[in-house]
Scaffold this active site. Sequence first.
Site, PDB file in Angstrom:
ATOM      1  N   ASP A   1       0.789  -1.248   0.000  1.00  0.00           N
ATOM      2  CA  ASP A   1       0.000   0.000   0.000  1.00  0.00           C
ATOM      3  C   ASP A   1       0.819   1.295   0.000  1.00  0.00           C
ATOM      4  OD1 ASP A   1      -1.918  -1.948   0.208  1.00  0.00           O
ATOM      5  OD2 ASP A   1      -2.805  -1.231   2.064  1.00  0.00           O
TER       6      ASP A   1
ATOM      7  N   LYS B   1      -6.672  -4.865  -3.046  1.00  0.00           N
ATOM      8  CA  LYS B   1      -7.286  -5.585  -1.925  1.00  0.00           C
ATOM      9  C   LYS B   1      -8.323  -4.692  -1.253  1.00  0.00           C
ATOM     10  CE  LYS B   1      -3.564  -4.462   1.364  1.00  0.00           C
ATOM     11  NZ  LYS B   1      -4.317  -3.471   2.124  1.00  0.00           N
TER      12      LYS B   1
ATOM     13  N   CYS C   1      -2.171  -2.376   7.747  1.00  0.00           N
ATOM     14  CA  CYS C   1      -2.161  -3.315   6.609  1.00  0.00           C
ATOM     15  C   CYS C   1      -0.953  -4.240   6.593  1.00  0.00           C
ATOM     16  CB  CYS C   1      -2.298  -2.547   5.310  1.00  0.00           C
ATOM     17  SG  CYS C   1      -3.964  -1.852   5.138  1.00  0.00           S
TER      18      CYS C   1
HETATM   19  N1  TIU Z   1      -2.641   0.460   4.223  1.00  0.00           N
HETATM   20  C1  TIU Z   1      -3.103   0.684   5.454  1.00  0.00           C
HETATM   21  O1  TIU Z   1      -2.395   0.491   6.423  1.00  0.00           O
HETATM   22  N2  TIU Z   1      -4.392   1.192   5.592  1.00  0.00           N
HETATM   23  C2  TIU Z   1      -4.801   2.010   6.610  1.00  0.00           C
HETATM   24  O2  TIU Z   1      -5.959   2.422   6.663  1.00  0.00           O
HETATM   25  N3  TIU Z   1      -3.864   2.358   7.537  1.00  0.00           N
HETATM   26  C3  TIU Z   1      -4.000   3.223   8.573  1.00  0.00           C
HETATM   27  O3  TIU Z   1      -3.067   3.312   9.368  1.00  0.00           O
HETATM   28  N4  TIU Z   1      -5.101   3.951   8.691  1.00  0.00           N
END
Ligand code: TIU
Length: 222
Positions: A23, A128, A161
């Site tokens: 991500d 995802k 994530c």
């Molecule tokens: N990619 C991921 O970690 N999504 C989140 O929403 N992370 C947060 O820390 N909010």
Amino acid sequence: MRIDALPFPFACELSKTALVVIDMQRDFIEPGGFGESLGNDVSRLSAIVPACQRVLSAWRNAGGLALHTREAHRPDLSDCPPAKRDRGSPALRIGDPGPMGRILVAGEPGCEIIEPLRPLAGEWVIDKPGKGMFHATGIHERLGAQGISHLVFMGVTTEVCVQTSMREANDRGYDCLLLEDCTESYFPEYKSATLSMIRAQGAIVGWTSLSEALLRNLIGMR
Ligand code: TIU
């Protein structure tokens, strides 16, 4: 490879190991995206980009399999549970129009992976709908078909994530290594706690190391 790691060395073969970049999207790293809409200071996250670039480049040169995930929803939001969209009354909800397009929607500018880590043609890009990379993606079957048994993780955020994906992977039988200087959180104390809990109890979830320990193994592999 035998990578100097905690709580003990991480042994893996390059041909059976995938580098997983979680991500590294504009929506989490740049102002105006999902991360900021949740009330976070996003400036902390860009600091890891140079280290991630070094690892990705060395991994590619060595001929390793690299895959990139994006937290991304379909434009009709049919894969976004209302519970996820509504949680916490964020300034901008998933699917709302923001400065970088609709928040966390596939195909929008904010959903793209940041330019310095742009996937190469042939690398896997996995959209995802959840925090974890195995939920509703079919990735376990694809990795199995390639004979992948070990995963090396980078990306954001450490305790959301990245940790969710590592725990999902651990339960599916993968040995997992997290590169400490290639992951970051909006909350330093959560990053630190996550690293500690992953490697506790004899690597109950997995291993942690500095990227330098992996790079030492990759140099000269090709
Ligand atoms: N990619 C991921 O970690 N999504 C989140 O929403 N992370 C947060 O820390 N909010």
